[in-house]
Write a protein that holds these residues in place. Structure first.
Motif, PDB file in Angstrom:
ATOM      1  N   ILE A  12       0.500  -1.272  -0.212  1.00  0.00           N
ATOM      2  CA  ILE A  12       0.077   0.094   0.109  1.00  0.00           C
ATOM      3  C   ILE A  12       0.830   1.583   0.178  1.00  0.00           C
ATOM      4  N   GLU A  13       1.731   1.416   0.924  1.00  0.00           N
ATOM      5  CA  GLU A  13       3.088   2.540   0.927  1.00  0.00           C
ATOM      6  C   GLU A  13       3.678   2.406  -0.548  1.00  0.00           C
ATOM      7  N   VAL A  14       3.917   1.259  -1.637  1.00  0.00           N
ATOM      8  CA  VAL A  14       4.473   1.367  -2.491  1.00  0.00           C
ATOM      9  C   VAL A  14       3.816   2.275  -3.427  1.00  0.00           C
ATOM     10  N   LEU A  15       2.006   1.653  -3.700  1.00  0.00           N
ATOM     11  CA  LEU A  15       1.416   2.238  -4.342  1.00  0.00           C
ATOM     12  C   LEU A  15       1.310   3.693  -4.151  1.00  0.00           C
ATOM     13  N   GLY A  16       0.973   4.558  -2.903  1.00  0.00           N
ATOM     14  CA  GLY A  16       1.144   5.643  -2.356  1.00  0.00           C
ATOM     15  C   GLY A  16       2.063   6.353  -3.259  1.00  0.00           C
ATOM     16  N   GLU A  17       2.675   5.914  -2.962  1.00  0.00           N
ATOM     17  CA  GLU A  17       4.373   6.525  -3.428  1.00  0.00           C
ATOM     18  C   GLU A  17       3.968   6.180  -5.059  1.00  0.00           C
ATOM     19  N   ARG A  18       3.459   5.848  -5.723  1.00  0.00           N
ATOM     20  CA  ARG A  18       3.892   5.997  -7.022  1.00  0.00           C
ATOM     21  C   ARG A  18       2.599   6.862  -7.634  1.00  0.00           C
ATOM     22  N   VAL A  19       1.477   6.654  -6.892  1.00  0.00           N
ATOM     23  CA  VAL A  19       0.698   7.831  -6.833  1.00  0.00           C
ATOM     24  C   VAL A  19       0.761   9.109  -7.086  1.00  0.00           C
ATOM     25  N   LYS A  20       1.657   9.247  -5.575  1.00  0.00           N
ATOM     26  CA  LYS A  20       2.158  10.248  -5.758  1.00  0.00           C
ATOM     27  C   LYS A  20       2.802  11.089  -6.305  1.00  0.00           C
ATOM     28  N   GLN A  21       4.186  10.096  -6.787  1.00  0.00           N
ATOM     29  CA  GLN A  21       4.517  11.139  -8.261  1.00  0.00           C
ATOM     30  C   GLN A  21       4.053  10.772  -9.702  1.00  0.00           C
ATOM     31  N   GLN A  22       2.925   9.479  -9.395  1.00  0.00           N
ATOM     32  CA  GLN A  22       2.143  10.339 -10.769  1.00  0.00           C
ATOM     33  C   GLN A  22       1.844  11.775 -10.660  1.00  0.00           C
ATOM     34  N   ASN A  25       4.420  14.613 -10.905  1.00  0.00           N
ATOM     35  CA  ASN A  25       4.657  14.219 -13.022  1.00  0.00           C
ATOM     36  C   ASN A  25       3.904  14.997 -13.156  1.00  0.00           C
ATOM     37  N   LYS A  26       2.485  15.318 -13.426  1.00  0.00           N
ATOM     38  CA  LYS A  26       1.575  15.361 -14.838  1.00  0.00           C
ATOM     39  C   LYS A  26       1.643  16.881 -13.389  1.00  0.00           C
ATOM     40  N   ARG A  27       1.848  17.147 -12.895  1.00  0.00           N
ATOM     41  CA  ARG A  27       2.224  18.863 -11.797  1.00  0.00           C
ATOM     42  C   ARG A  27       0.349  19.649 -11.916  1.00  0.00           C
ATOM     43  N   TYR A  28      -0.390  17.651 -10.836  1.00  0.00           N
ATOM     44  CA  TYR A  28      -0.884  18.577 -10.063  1.00  0.00           C
ATOM     45  C   TYR A  28      -0.749  18.887  -8.614  1.00  0.00           C
ATOM     46  N   THR A  29      -1.321  19.032  -8.085  1.00  0.00           N
ATOM     47  CA  THR A  29      -1.396  20.365  -6.319  1.00  0.00           C
ATOM     48  C   THR A  29      -2.578  18.734  -5.932  1.00  0.00           C
ATOM     49  N   GLN A  30      -2.291  18.059  -4.633  1.00  0.00           N
ATOM     50  CA  GLN A  30      -3.216  17.012  -4.107  1.00  0.00           C
ATOM     51  C   GLN A  30      -4.413  17.987  -3.622  1.00  0.00           C
ATOM     52  N   LYS A  31      -4.911  19.040  -3.978  1.00  0.00           N
ATOM     53  CA  LYS A  31      -5.721  19.665  -4.031  1.00  0.00           C
ATOM     54  C   LYS A  31      -6.539  19.455  -5.064  1.00  0.00           C
ATOM     55  N   GLU A  32      -6.091  19.904  -6.292  1.00  0.00           N
ATOM     56  CA  GLU A  32      -5.722  19.453  -7.467  1.00  0.00           C
ATOM     57  C   GLU A  32      -6.961  18.208  -8.076  1.00  0.00           C
ATOM     58  N   SER A  54     -10.168   2.397   0.114  1.00  0.00           N
ATOM     59  CA  SER A  54     -11.415   1.817  -0.747  1.00  0.00           C
ATOM     60  C   SER A  54     -11.044   1.915  -1.709  1.00  0.00           C
ATOM     61  N   LEU A  55     -11.296   0.252  -2.866  1.00  0.00           N
ATOM     62  CA  LEU A  55     -10.813   0.350  -4.119  1.00  0.00           C
ATOM     63  C   LEU A  55     -11.342   1.024  -5.289  1.00  0.00           C
ATOM     64  N   SER A  56     -13.195   1.529  -5.167  1.00  0.00           N
ATOM     65  CA  SER A  56     -13.267   2.605  -5.892  1.00  0.00           C
ATOM     66  C   SER A  56     -12.973   3.754  -5.635  1.00  0.00           C
ATOM     67  N   ILE A  57     -12.337   4.048  -4.324  1.00  0.00           N
ATOM     68  CA  ILE A  57     -11.449   5.424  -4.670  1.00  0.00           C
ATOM     69  C   ILE A  57     -10.274   5.170  -5.143  1.00  0.00           C
ATOM     70  N   PHE A  58      -9.821   4.610  -5.012  1.00  0.00           N
ATOM     71  CA  PHE A  58      -8.408   3.931  -5.688  1.00  0.00           C
ATOM     72  C   PHE A  58      -8.748   3.843  -7.109  1.00  0.00           C
ATOM     73  N   ILE A  59      -9.431   3.293  -7.849  1.00  0.00           N
ATOM     74  CA  ILE A  59      -9.544   3.710  -8.963  1.00  0.00           C
ATOM     75  C   ILE A  59     -10.119   4.951  -9.251  1.00  0.00           C
ATOM     76  N   GLN A  60     -11.183   6.046  -8.902  1.00  0.00           N
ATOM     77  CA  GLN A  60     -11.507   6.985  -9.184  1.00  0.00           C
ATOM     78  C   GLN A  60     -10.139   8.241  -9.259  1.00  0.00           C
ATOM     79  N   VAL A  61      -9.023   7.800  -8.267  1.00  0.00           N
ATOM     80  CA  VAL A  61      -8.470   8.206  -8.214  1.00  0.00           C
ATOM     81  C   VAL A  61      -6.764   7.994  -9.744  1.00  0.00           C
ATOM     82  N   LEU A  62      -6.928   6.407 -10.250  1.00  0.00           N
ATOM     83  CA  LEU A  62      -6.166   6.805 -11.700  1.00  0.00           C
ATOM     84  C   LEU A  62      -6.758   7.043 -12.135  1.00  0.00           C
TER      85      LEU A  62
END
Length: 101
Positions: A12-22, A25-32, A54-62
């Protein structure tokens, strides 16, 4: 990366770090990203800090990061098993015979 030797929490921590990097890279703030995904900013922080969501929240973020296509490489469609194909073929009639007169 040897996923098999990792704990669930470590994954979960690795996936979170990868989401953060993405996100970066896309130049979004957390708020955006939160606004695009339709979630709370705290949810993005939870993902990035390795907290479970939840998986559904993770899918929304992806989806917001335009990464849904990556799911095919993550969990590819295997199609029917060879045994299922053989069973289906066996069910089809091979030929037609007419009764003798």
């Amino acid at each position: 990366m040897n996923w098999k030797r990792m704990t669930d929490q470590a994954i979960i921590e690795v996936l979170g770090e990868r989401v953060k990097q993405q996100r970066i890279n896309k130049r979004y703030t957390q708020k955006e990203l939160a606004e695009i995904a339709g979630v709370n900013t705290n949810t993005i922080q939870n993902i990035e800090y390795g907290r479970s969501v939840s998986l559904s929240i993770f899918i929304q973020v992806l989806r917001a990061l335009k990464l849904l296509d990556q799911l095919d490489s993550f969990l590819p469609d295997q199609g029917p098993s060879p045994m299922m194909v053989m069973e289906e073929q066996a069910q089809y009639q091979k030929r037609v015979r007419k009764p003798k007169k």
